[in-house]
Design an enzyme around this catalytic site. Structure first.
Site, mmCIF file in Angstrom:
data_model
loop_
_atom_site.group_PDB
_atom_site.id
_atom_site.type_symbol
_atom_site.label_atom_id
_atom_site.label_comp_id
_atom_site.label_asym_id
_atom_site.label_seq_id
_atom_site.Cartn_x
_atom_site.Cartn_y
_atom_site.Cartn_z
ATOM 1 N N LYS A 147 0.875 -1.002 0.031
ATOM 2 C CA LYS A 147 -0.002 0.224 -0.012
ATOM 3 C C LYS A 147 0.770 1.419 -0.660
ATOM 4 C CE LYS A 147 -4.332 -2.060 2.421
ATOM 5 N NZ LYS A 147 -5.059 -1.743 3.322
ATOM 6 N N ALA A 168 -5.728 -4.300 -5.054
ATOM 7 C CA ALA A 168 -6.504 -5.120 -4.192
ATOM 8 C C ALA A 168 -6.837 -6.316 -3.546
ATOM 9 C CB ALA A 168 -7.312 -5.196 -5.820
ATOM 10 N N ASN A 169 -7.643 -5.994 -2.758
ATOM 11 C CA ASN A 169 -7.910 -6.611 -1.228
ATOM 12 C C ASN A 169 -6.642 -6.959 -1.096
ATOM 13 O OD1 ASN A 169 -10.501 -8.181 -1.132
ATOM 14 N ND2 ASN A 169 -10.408 -8.034 -3.606
ATOM 15 N N CYS A 170 -5.955 -6.193 -0.375
ATOM 16 C CA CYS A 170 -5.035 -6.154 0.256
ATOM 17 C C CYS A 170 -4.402 -6.853 1.345
ATOM 18 C CB CYS A 170 -4.334 -4.612 -0.146
ATOM 19 S SG CYS A 170 -2.358 -4.651 -0.061
ATOM 20 N N ILE A 171 -4.451 -7.566 2.123
ATOM 21 C CA ILE A 171 -4.141 -7.778 3.247
ATOM 22 C C ILE A 171 -3.061 -7.513 4.187
ATOM 23 C CG2 ILE A 171 -5.688 -9.696 3.533
ATOM 24 C CD1 ILE A 171 -3.618 -11.916 2.289
#
Lengths: 115, 130, 100
Positions: free
Chosen positions: C85, C97-100
């Site tokens: 990020k 997208a859909n970063c963990i």
């Protein structure tokens, strides 16, 4: 751990289906879930080289094919003979399956999602 | 046996949301705990638009899903990326995008695809309606 | 110019000077080690049209810059918190997208 197959069968540029199917594949991979892809029908057009979509067509999904290995998505299957393009003019990373292998493919996974 | 339902078909172009509703009703009638969650993806997220007004002599699919969720405590998830792209915004998302409106219907939650993966790994079967 | 989370609204607005400015607002001083990752990220996006989450980022770094750097600990030391990020913000890329 469940093994998932994402089956793309929609045309890459006539709807968001291919894009959203690939998005799901990337997220599965990001969460370390084993995922394979297979393509049939109109989705085979995704493999054709030298695509230059305009913003109105959508994102260049063909470019993502080379990136799949970064996500450890290594198996992209098609049925042999279905891609009616000479080799060299299509993405080379696919594994071709004969008719029997293709038919059997879908029972190898706990989950098959189609887009 | 617990199921997760994955619905991807548009509520207007397909009967995916209708068929899934019938399946869910039948399953829950027989086995009250049988549906762990319902995840809407692709155009199916349009079901969560609070502003949609179906003609009065047709089925109100949104209300049907809401009452199913209420009756059985079945969570209804909309893929956040798919929903936001299509104008289905919760109050907090609409603030984030500096939009004045929000349109997410009650009983629906915006969640990432990671939630679908959690559901996948905690239920016996995922059934896709497209 | 930035959205509420700090991502560049128009990707074409990005310049190296802007990257320095964005980084200093995030309290990061960009060194060569940072730039190496920023360029790699921009190349990744150019090539595949997606912003990578952690796993593909680590793999791409490992492939291009060697296994020593292709580790999340190394990326965390440069971009603390969430490397994908933070680095995407500075590199002027969309949110992963859909970063963990």
């Amino acid at each position: 751990m469940t093994h998932t197959l994402i089956h793309l069968s929609s045309s890459p540029y006539s709807s968001l289906s291919c894009k959203e199917g690939l998005d799901l594949a990337l997220v599965l991979a990001t969460f370390e879930q084993p995922v394979d892809l297979c393509l049939s029908g109109a989705a085979l057009a995704l493999l054709v080289s030298n695509q230059a979509p305009l913003p109105e067509h959508g994102k260049n999904l063909h470019k993502l094919l080379d990136g799949l290995e970064m996500y450890d998505i290594e198996n992209i299957y098609i049925e042999a003979g279905k891609l009616e393009i000479e080799s060299g003019k299509a993405w080379s990373g696919v594994t071709e399956l004969d008719k029997a292998q293709w038919a059997k493919l879908f029972s190898n996974y706990q989950q098959v999602f189609r887009f | 046996m617990q199921y997760t339902l994955l619905i991807t078909g548009s509520p207007y172009q397909t009967k995916a949301c209708h068929t899934a509703l019938r399946f869910a009703k039948a399953a829950l009638k027989k086995y009250p705990e049988s549906i762990r969650g319902v995840f809407f993806y692709e155009d199916a997220v349009l079901i969560g638009n609070n502003l949609s007004q179906p003609p009065r002599d047709e089925i109100n699919l949104l209300k049907e899903w809401q009452s199913l969720s209420e009756q059985h405590n079945t969570p209804l998830y909309l893929c956040i990326a798919a929903a936001v792209r299509r104008g289905i915004l919760s109050e907090s998302e609409s603030k984030r995008y500096e939009s004045k409106q929000h349109s997410l219907a009650d009983h629906f939650q915006l969640e990432g695809l990671g939630t679908l993966i959690d559901l996948m790994n905690s239920t016996n079967k995922v059934i896709q309606f497209r | 110019m930035l959205d509420e989370e700090g991502y560049l609204l128009n990707l074409d607005d990005w310049t190296p000077e802007l990257a320095n400015q964005l980084a200093s607002e995030l309290e990061i001083e960009l060194t060569d080690a940072h730039w190496e990752i920023i360029h790699l990220l921009r190349d990744f996006y150019q090539a595949f049209e997606v912003s990578p989450a952690m796993r593909p980022l680590v793999k791409a770094v490992s492939k291009k810059l060697g296994a020593e750097k292709g580790r999340s600990i190394y990326l965390m030391s440069l971009f603390p918190g969430s490397p994908p990020k933070l680095a995407a913000k500075i590199a002027g890329l969309p949110k992963p997208a859909n970063c963990i």
